[in-house]
Design an enzyme around this catalytic site. Structure first.
Site, mmCIF file in Angstrom:
data_model
loop_
_atom_site.group_PDB
_atom_site.id
_atom_site.type_symbol
_atom_site.label_atom_id
_atom_site.label_comp_id
_atom_site.label_asym_id
_atom_site.label_seq_id
_atom_site.Cartn_x
_atom_site.Cartn_y
_atom_site.Cartn_z
ATOM 1 N NE ARG A 147 -4.054 -1.987 1.839
ATOM 2 C CZ ARG A 147 -3.840 -3.166 2.424
ATOM 3 N NH1 ARG A 147 -2.806 -3.323 3.221
ATOM 4 N NH2 ARG A 147 -4.669 -4.165 2.210
ATOM 5 C CG HIS B 26 3.815 16.931 -25.023
ATOM 6 N ND1 HIS B 26 4.600 18.059 -24.975
ATOM 7 C CD2 HIS B 26 4.469 15.996 -24.291
ATOM 8 C CE1 HIS B 26 5.660 17.810 -24.219
ATOM 9 N NE2 HIS B 26 5.604 16.567 -23.798
ATOM 10 N NE ARG C 257 0.369 18.050 -13.950
ATOM 11 C CZ ARG C 257 0.697 17.282 -12.910
ATOM 12 N NH1 ARG C 257 0.157 17.498 -11.734
ATOM 13 N NH2 ARG C 257 1.553 16.304 -13.036
ATOM 14 C CG ASN D 183 -0.534 18.169 -22.097
ATOM 15 O OD1 ASN D 183 0.285 17.338 -21.695
ATOM 16 N ND2 ASN D 183 -1.722 18.323 -21.553
ATOM 17 C CD GLU E 285 -2.826 16.626 -16.795
ATOM 18 O OE1 GLU E 285 -2.835 16.520 -18.003
ATOM 19 O OE2 GLU E 285 -2.080 15.976 -16.041
ATOM 20 C CG HIS F 24 1.638 12.258 -27.382
ATOM 21 N ND1 HIS F 24 0.804 12.890 -26.482
ATOM 22 C CD2 HIS F 24 2.782 11.989 -26.706
ATOM 23 C CE1 HIS F 24 1.412 12.995 -25.316
ATOM 24 N NE2 HIS F 24 2.621 12.473 -25.428
ATOM 25 C CD GLU G 243 9.057 17.511 -22.179
ATOM 26 O OE1 GLU G 243 7.941 18.057 -22.148
ATOM 27 O OE2 GLU G 243 9.300 16.522 -22.897
ATOM 28 C CE LYS H 239 0.229 13.832 -15.249
ATOM 29 N NZ LYS H 239 0.074 14.152 -16.673
ATOM 30 C CE LYS I 120 5.762 18.329 -14.779
ATOM 31 N NZ LYS I 120 5.983 17.041 -15.396
HETATM 32 ZN ZN ZN Z 1 7.079 15.525 -22.700
#
Ligand code: ZN
Ligand code: ADP
Length: 360
Positions: free
Chosen positions: A121, A247, A240, A244, A236, A251, A184, A142, A226
């Site tokens: 846990r 991105h 936030r 992205n 988010e 992606h 980044e 994250k 950040k």
């Molecule tokens: Zn990234």
């Protein structure tokens, strides 16, 4: 050595950055309340372990440290790997008071952090990032792994006890990984800090050559930007989303290239696409668009889309992106150097046109 304090609603921790600071590890562990009796499981990958595992183990000679090495790359962000690590941890007697130490790039941070978040846990974990890109993933909490049906679909929010960033570890990174990671950092400047962008532009060569002072400063600034955004919006809900930037198309390019493009390489194209689109909408001047191109080229990034990619297919993949809301094309676009905004209603026609213009 530079220290940044990250504060979240129920946890605060320091990020320490500097060259040859791995010798601070024992002291930091003790300061965090991790005694020499604590069992520490170091998780690393097959590229990083031969280079730095022994260095870290040597620092932990007074502690009860063991290690587990996984294959390098995204393949290790898998449920099967999580189970193997957990089996190893149980067999070696890790308990609720034990600690996991992530030694590696973003993959190791995500995997080791995720294991820490679910083992009994949740146990404590600390992070020693070894890539530039990991400056991004080491803030925000994250952690997670991939599912066969998609990336990062299994995970949680879980914060480390501290992050120890020894920039001397970065000197063995392959050149492409250096460039990709720096994108980044550029992104963090481009969304929030004009002065930092100017500094990056002037220091591109030092950064590409991993000048230790320059890299420490760049990582510190990137992490600060950040952290400020994440602290404002932990789960988010709103602001936030500007992280992205670049991105959405990034992606798509990663997917269509079957991950032949590194993350930063794809995001660079995505950021230039956003700049071009913003210029088309009249939000960015032609000079600012040109500056984007100049900056990305200085960091040796491509700014064009492979001409064989089908524009309709790219549009479709973008619409499936989980960051899109109700079938609307929602994008982060620059409105100045160092400033972006989230736009909900972009005419798909402009997106289509801009994608075509970027093809080479
Ligand atoms: Zn990234
Ligand atoms: P990310 O780029 O997301 O931080 P990875 O963990 O996938 O993620 O790291 C990129 C690649 O670089 C991997 O193949 C990894 O093994 C390798 N790597 C990580 N750190 C170093 C380092 N300091 N020196 C050499 N190779 C490294």
């Amino acid at each position: 050595m530079k220290t940044i304090r990250i504060e979240t609603t129920n946890h605060a921790y320091p990020v320490l950055i500097g060259s040859k600071i791995i010798n601070q590890l024992p002291k930091l562990l003790i300061q965090t309340g991790i005694s020499q009796k604590t069992k520490i499981l170091i998780i690393s990958d097959e590229n990083v372990a031969p280079l730095y595992l022994q260095v870290v183990v040597d620092q932990l000679n007074k502690f009860d440290a063991i290690s587990y090495v996984v294959p390098a790359g995204d393949v290790s962000k898998a449920i099967g790997e999580v189970e193997k690590i957990i089996t190893y941890a149980i067999q070696h007697g890790l308990d609720r008071s034990s600690v996991i130490l992530a030694l590696g790039g973003g993959v190791i941070g995500d995997l080791a952090g995720f294991v820490a978040s679910i083992y009994m846990r949740g146990i404590r974990y600390v992070q020693c990032p070894t890539t530039i890109l990991a400056h991004d993933s080491s803030v925000g909490g994250k952690v997670g792994i991939n599912h066969a049906l998609g990336k990062n679909l299994i995970g949680s929010f879980y914060q480390p006890q501290f992050v120890l960033y020894d920039t001397s570890f970065l000197t063995t990174l392959p050149t492409r990984e250096v460039r990709s990671g720096l994108v980044e950092v550029l992104k963090h400047g481009l969304i929030a800090d004009r002065q930092f962008v100017d500094w990056l532009e002037k220091n591109a060569d030092s950064l590409l050559h991993l000048d230790q002072e320059a890299v420490s400063y760049a990582l510190k600034q990137g992490i600060k930007i950040k952290a400020d955004i994440v602290m404002e919006d932990e789960k988010e809900q709103g602001i936030r989303a500007i992280l992205n930037f670049g991105h959405t198309l990034g992606h798509v390019i990663e997917t269509l290239s079957n991950y032949q493009y590194l993350h930063g390489e794809a995001v660079a194209i995505g950021m230039f696409f956003a700049a071009k689109l913003a210029a088309k909408l009249g939000w960015l001047s032609k000079e600012e668009e040109a500056f984007y191109q100049h900056l990305l080229q200085k960091f040796k990034c491509k700014t064009s889309i492979p001409k064989e990619y089908d524009t309709n297919q790219m549009m479709n993949i973008m619409l499936r992106d989980k960051k899109f809301k109700n079938g609307q094309i929602r994008m982060v676009l620059p409105i100045a150097i160092g400033q972006v905004k989230i736009e909900q209603n972009i005419d798909p026609k402009f997106i289509f046109e801009t994608l075509n213009e970027l093809k080479r």
